[in-house]
Design an enzyme around this catalytic site. Structure first.
Site, PDB file in Angstrom:
ATOM      1  N   PHE A   1       0.808  -1.230   0.000  1.00  0.00           N
ATOM      2  CA  PHE A   1       0.000   0.000   0.000  1.00  0.00           C
ATOM      3  C   PHE A   1       0.837   1.274   0.000  1.00  0.00           C
ATOM      4  O   PHE A   1       0.331   2.343  -0.311  1.00  0.00           O
ATOM      5  CB  PHE A   1      -0.929   0.020   1.232  1.00  0.00           C
TER       6      PHE A   1
ATOM      7  N   LYS B   1      -1.437  -7.298  -9.253  1.00  0.00           N
ATOM      8  CA  LYS B   1      -2.403  -7.219  -8.149  1.00  0.00           C
ATOM      9  C   LYS B   1      -1.956  -6.102  -7.205  1.00  0.00           C
ATOM     10  O   LYS B   1      -1.003  -6.253  -6.450  1.00  0.00           O
ATOM     11  CB  LYS B   1      -2.491  -8.524  -7.369  1.00  0.00           C
TER      12      LYS B   1
ATOM     13  N   GLU C   1      -5.131  -4.022  -1.915  1.00  0.00           N
ATOM     14  CA  GLU C   1      -6.585  -3.775  -1.890  1.00  0.00           C
ATOM     15  C   GLU C   1      -6.911  -2.465  -1.165  1.00  0.00           C
ATOM     16  O   GLU C   1      -8.004  -1.938  -1.289  1.00  0.00           O
ATOM     17  CB  GLU C   1      -7.329  -4.952  -1.254  1.00  0.00           C
ATOM     18  N   ARG C   2      -5.915  -1.932  -0.400  1.00  0.00           N
ATOM     19  CA  ARG C   2      -6.181  -0.700   0.346  1.00  0.00           C
ATOM     20  C   ARG C   2      -6.026   0.543  -0.524  1.00  0.00           C
ATOM     21  O   ARG C   2      -6.536   1.603  -0.208  1.00  0.00           O
ATOM     22  CB  ARG C   2      -5.227  -0.609   1.539  1.00  0.00           C
TER      23      ARG C   2
ATOM     24  N   SER D   1       5.333  -6.960   3.447  1.00  0.00           N
ATOM     25  CA  SER D   1       5.926  -7.261   4.758  1.00  0.00           C
ATOM     26  C   SER D   1       6.705  -8.581   4.707  1.00  0.00           C
ATOM     27  O   SER D   1       6.465  -9.428   3.838  1.00  0.00           O
ATOM     28  CB  SER D   1       4.815  -7.339   5.798  1.00  0.00           C
TER      29      SER D   1
ATOM     30  N   CYS E   1       9.707   1.994   3.176  1.00  0.00           N
ATOM     31  CA  CYS E   1      10.558   0.859   3.541  1.00  0.00           C
ATOM     32  C   CYS E   1      11.999   1.324   3.750  1.00  0.00           C
ATOM     33  O   CYS E   1      12.812   0.573   4.260  1.00  0.00           O
ATOM     34  CB  CYS E   1      10.491  -0.227   2.484  1.00  0.00           C
TER      35      CYS E   1
ATOM     36  N   GLU F   1       9.610  -3.739  13.171  1.00  0.00           N
ATOM     37  CA  GLU F   1       9.268  -2.708  12.183  1.00  0.00           C
ATOM     38  C   GLU F   1       8.014  -1.980  12.672  1.00  0.00           C
ATOM     39  O   GLU F   1       6.957  -2.611  12.822  1.00  0.00           O
ATOM     40  CB  GLU F   1       9.009  -3.337  10.810  1.00  0.00           C
TER      41      GLU F   1
HETATM   42  P1  NAD Z   1       1.535  -6.590   3.175  1.00  0.00           P
HETATM   43  O1  NAD Z   1       2.561  -7.655   3.261  1.00  0.00           O
HETATM   44  O2  NAD Z   1       0.441  -6.588   4.186  1.00  0.00           O
HETATM   45  O3  NAD Z   1       0.798  -6.642   1.738  1.00  0.00           O
HETATM   46  C1  NAD Z   1       1.530  -6.664   0.541  1.00  0.00           C
HETATM   47  C2  NAD Z   1       0.716  -7.400  -0.516  1.00  0.00           C
HETATM   48  O4  NAD Z   1       0.514  -8.752  -0.104  1.00  0.00           O
HETATM   49  C3  NAD Z   1      -0.673  -6.802  -0.745  1.00  0.00           C
HETATM   50  O5  NAD Z   1      -0.950  -6.810  -2.119  1.00  0.00           O
HETATM   51  C4  NAD Z   1      -1.598  -7.733   0.024  1.00  0.00           C
HETATM   52  O6  NAD Z   1      -2.868  -7.856  -0.570  1.00  0.00           O
HETATM   53  C5  NAD Z   1      -0.877  -9.065  -0.021  1.00  0.00           C
HETATM   54  N1  NAD Z   1      -1.068  -9.852   1.200  1.00  0.00           N
HETATM   55  C6  NAD Z   1      -1.199  -9.388   2.469  1.00  0.00           C
HETATM   56  N2  NAD Z   1      -1.328 -10.409   3.343  1.00  0.00           N
HETATM   57  C7  NAD Z   1      -1.277 -11.541   2.614  1.00  0.00           C
HETATM   58  C8  NAD Z   1      -1.342 -12.919   2.948  1.00  0.00           C
HETATM   59  N3  NAD Z   1      -1.492 -13.324   4.198  1.00  0.00           N
HETATM   60  N4  NAD Z   1      -1.251 -13.821   1.948  1.00  0.00           N
HETATM   61  C9  NAD Z   1      -1.095 -13.432   0.666  1.00  0.00           C
HETATM   62  N5  NAD Z   1      -1.026 -12.125   0.292  1.00  0.00           N
HETATM   63  C10 NAD Z   1      -1.108 -11.191   1.251  1.00  0.00           C
HETATM   64  O7  NAD Z   1       2.312  -5.190   3.165  1.00  0.00           O
HETATM   65  P2  NAD Z   1       1.702  -3.720   3.239  1.00  0.00           P
HETATM   66  O8  NAD Z   1       1.191  -3.476   4.624  1.00  0.00           O
HETATM   67  O9  NAD Z   1       0.815  -3.472   2.088  1.00  0.00           O
HETATM   68  O10 NAD Z   1       3.028  -2.840   2.993  1.00  0.00           O
HETATM   69  C11 NAD Z   1       3.920  -2.489   4.015  1.00  0.00           C
HETATM   70  C12 NAD Z   1       5.097  -3.441   4.106  1.00  0.00           C
HETATM   71  O11 NAD Z   1       5.784  -3.472   2.854  1.00  0.00           O
HETATM   72  C13 NAD Z   1       6.138  -2.992   5.126  1.00  0.00           C
HETATM   73  O12 NAD Z   1       6.585  -4.129   5.819  1.00  0.00           O
HETATM   74  C14 NAD Z   1       7.248  -2.400   4.280  1.00  0.00           C
HETATM   75  O13 NAD Z   1       8.532  -2.414   4.867  1.00  0.00           O
HETATM   76  C15 NAD Z   1       7.187  -3.287   3.074  1.00  0.00           C
HETATM   77  N6  NAD Z   1       7.809  -2.668   1.918  1.00  0.00           N
HETATM   78  C16 NAD Z   1       9.033  -3.118   1.531  1.00  0.00           C
HETATM   79  C17 NAD Z   1       9.676  -2.530   0.464  1.00  0.00           C
HETATM   80  C18 NAD Z   1      11.033  -2.991   0.039  1.00  0.00           C
HETATM   81  O14 NAD Z   1      11.523  -2.520  -0.967  1.00  0.00           O
HETATM   82  N7  NAD Z   1      11.665  -3.898   0.749  1.00  0.00           N
HETATM   83  C19 NAD Z   1       9.059  -1.486  -0.229  1.00  0.00           C
HETATM   84  C20 NAD Z   1       7.791  -1.060   0.185  1.00  0.00           C
HETATM   85  C21 NAD Z   1       7.180  -1.664   1.263  1.00  0.00           C
END
Ligand code: NAD
Length: 496
Positions: free
Chosen positions: A156, A180, A183-184, A233, A288, A389
């Site tokens: 997101f 994909k 969704e937020r 994450s 991130c 984090e």
């Molecule tokens: P998230 O892991 O909750 O979601 C990321 C994606 O995975 C979304 O599209 C979501 O729909 C999907 N998802 C969520 N839970 C899932 C599950 N249980 N099974 C399958 N798919 C699932 O992350 P977020 O809250 O959207 O974003 C923030 C996180 O992303 C932070 O931890 C941040 O550090 C990380 N991030 C990392 C980088 C990097 O370059 N390393 C860059 C941006 C964000």
């Protein structure tokens, strides 16, 4: 999760060059984090909808891969132009669904455009190599070919930029693509795909399927998907890496972060303060590459603590679309509660709250998810808070006696996304660059975000895979190497 309502924008999917409403009965609300208003609904699409997108992408692939790379990049030139023309509108959409300020959203979209520009160099970057006479009369070459259908699953916090770490490279190298979004925050990509639709890309080359876990699992299990790019994450990154691997797909999975900055006493304290203030609190700490822990050495402990506290308390927090606002809300009420609970936990474990952003109310935006900048001093290096984090506007301060001790804090962190040093010593900078255990290093830089022509790196629990997003890594990730050894006998050449 809610049922669909008649009045709200229901975000459609884009499959095979057509927009269509999902047939699902499950929808997720999209909420403006500054106002608390529900602004749209995301369909939680199902496996059959994923299958339709993958089949459309698979059908488009044979013709698209035969299209010369020079022709494949022409739609990207058009896209760049359109993104430039619509950057204000797209940035407003980012602010409305994500909460970051309009200025931050615009800076984000510039990085998206930069990736389109770099992918336009694919005819050069995709070239292999060759050598004549590996044995007498025998030549050998390595050529790069696209994989087929590839997919990206994104978070997101950068609704505009992160899809572009993958999309332009995937299609310029001849693959077809399924995205994909989170969704937020589905609205930025909805608008982007409306623009993509006008670039002349053949139908099926790019597809958009909105949803949550069911869409992710369907992508991970679909036999026609060859590669998965993920950003989000760490627990989800690990899960996706394992399931994609078990299904024989290549995967690049970027995870969470806990980024350290070391401040040496010889640093330009004014510059360090200004830059670290932006890194820790910009985008409400939901980057991130946000600095989350500042490790001070020697007299920097006091000078930096005093200057950062003053700078952070002066930041203007509010709705990112209002003029002069420097920091917006966090993404959701759940996120606000989680961040505030972590601050309380840090306090309980011995940290001193020198700037407290909890329980913030912003006039006119009482329903927004605001946490103001927060600074915790003397955070015990072994506390849970030091390793967790937070993903909010919270900076922890830790003191170290010397560089050895400071680097040891970084070593014990499970994450390795970014590490920064502020100093005026070249020798200290060189040592830090050499030894710091992270993939993106900043020397007097607060957000060490690689330009699009460098890989967006990440180490330890911040990345699972080998090839990263952006630049040459992206070209390699989206192509397979084929090695050809050729012999043509003398009798053939004499014949003609
Ligand atoms: P998230 O892991 O909750 O979601 C990321 C994606 O995975 C979304 O599209 C979501 O729909 C999907 N998802 C969520 N839970 C899932 C599950 N249980 N099974 C399958 N798919 C699932 O992350 P977020 O809250 O959207 O974003 C923030 C996180 O992303 C932070 O931890 C941040 O550090 C990380 N991030 C990392 C980088 C990097 O370059 N390393 C860059 C941006 C964000």
């Amino acid at each position: 999760m809610t049922v669909a309502t008649a009045t709200l924008t229901k975000v459609p999917n884009y499959v095979n060059g057509r927009w269509s409403e999902s047939s699902t009965r499950e929808w997720a609300d999209v909420t403006n984090p500054a106002t608390g208003e529900t602004i749209a609904q995301t369909p939680l699409s199902d496996a059959a909808e994923v299958d339709a997108a993958v089949e459309a992408a698979a059908a488009a692939f044979p013709e698209w891969r035969r299209t010369p790379p020079e022709d494949r990049i022409q739609p990207l030139f058009k896209l760049k132009q359109m993104l430039e023309e619509h950057v204000d509108e797209l940035s407003r959409t980012i602010t409305q669904e994500n909460g970051k300020t309009f200025t931050e959203a615009k800076a984000e979209f510039r990085r998206a455009i930069e990736n389109v520009e770099v992918a336009c160099g694919t005819p050069m970057m995709m070239q292999g190599y060759n050598l004549e006479d590996v044995a007498r009369g025998i030549d050998e070459m390595m050529i790069r070919q696209p994989l087929g259908v590839v997919a990206a699953i994104v978070p997101f916090n950068f609704p505009g930029m992160i899809p572009f770490w993958f999309l332009p490279y995937a299609i310029a190298t001849g693959n077809t693509f399924v995205l994909k979004p989170s969704e937020r925050v589905p609205l930025t990509m909805k608008r982007t795909f409306e623009l993509l639709d006008q670039t002349g890309l053949p139908k099926g080359v790019v597809n958009l399927v909105n949803g949550g876990k069911a869409v992710v699992n369907a992508l991970l299990d679909h036999p026609k998907i060859r590669a998965i790019s993920f950003v989000g994450s760490t627990p989800v990154a690990k899960y996706i890496y394992a399931r994609a691997g078990a299904n024989g797909k290549r995967a690049q999975c970027q995870g969470g972060a806990k980024n350290h900055v070391i401040v040496l006493p010889d640093a330009d304290m004014q510059m360090a303060t200004q830059i670290i203030n932006d890194s820790a609190f910009g985008c409400a700490g939901q980057r991130c590459l946000a600095v989350s822990v500042a490790v001070t050495i020697g007299e920097a402990q006091k000078t930096f603590r005093d200057s950062i506290t003053e700078a952070a308390s002066a930041l203007r927090v509010g709705n990112g679309l209002d003029q002069g606002v420097q920091m917006g809300p966090v993404i959701s009420p759940q996120s606000k509660s989680r961040v505030e609970a972590l601050i309380a936990q840090g306090e309980k474990q011995g940290a001193k709250v020198v700037l407290d952003g909890r329980n913030s109310k912003i006039p006119k935006y009482e329903s927004g998810n605001f946490v103001k900048p927060t600074i915790l001093d003397n955070v015990p290096a072994t506390s849970e808070l030091a390793d967790t984090e937070i993903f909010g506007p919270v900076l922890s301060l830790i003191h170290a006696n010397d560089m050895d001790e400071a680097l040891a804090f970084l070593e014990r962190s499970p994450y390795g996304n970014q590490a920064s040093l502020f100093t005026s010593s070249g020798a200290a900078a060189r040592r830090f660059r050499y030894e710091a255990p992270a993939g993106n290093i900043g020397i007097n830089i607060g957000v060490a975000a690689p330009m699009a022509y460098f890989p967006f790196s990440g180490w330890k629990d911040s990345f699972f895979g080998i090839l990263h997003g952006q630049g040459r890594d992206a070209i390699e990730f989206f192509t397979e190497e084929k090695v050809v050894i050729e012999r043509w006998g003398k009798e053939h050449s004499r014949k003609f």
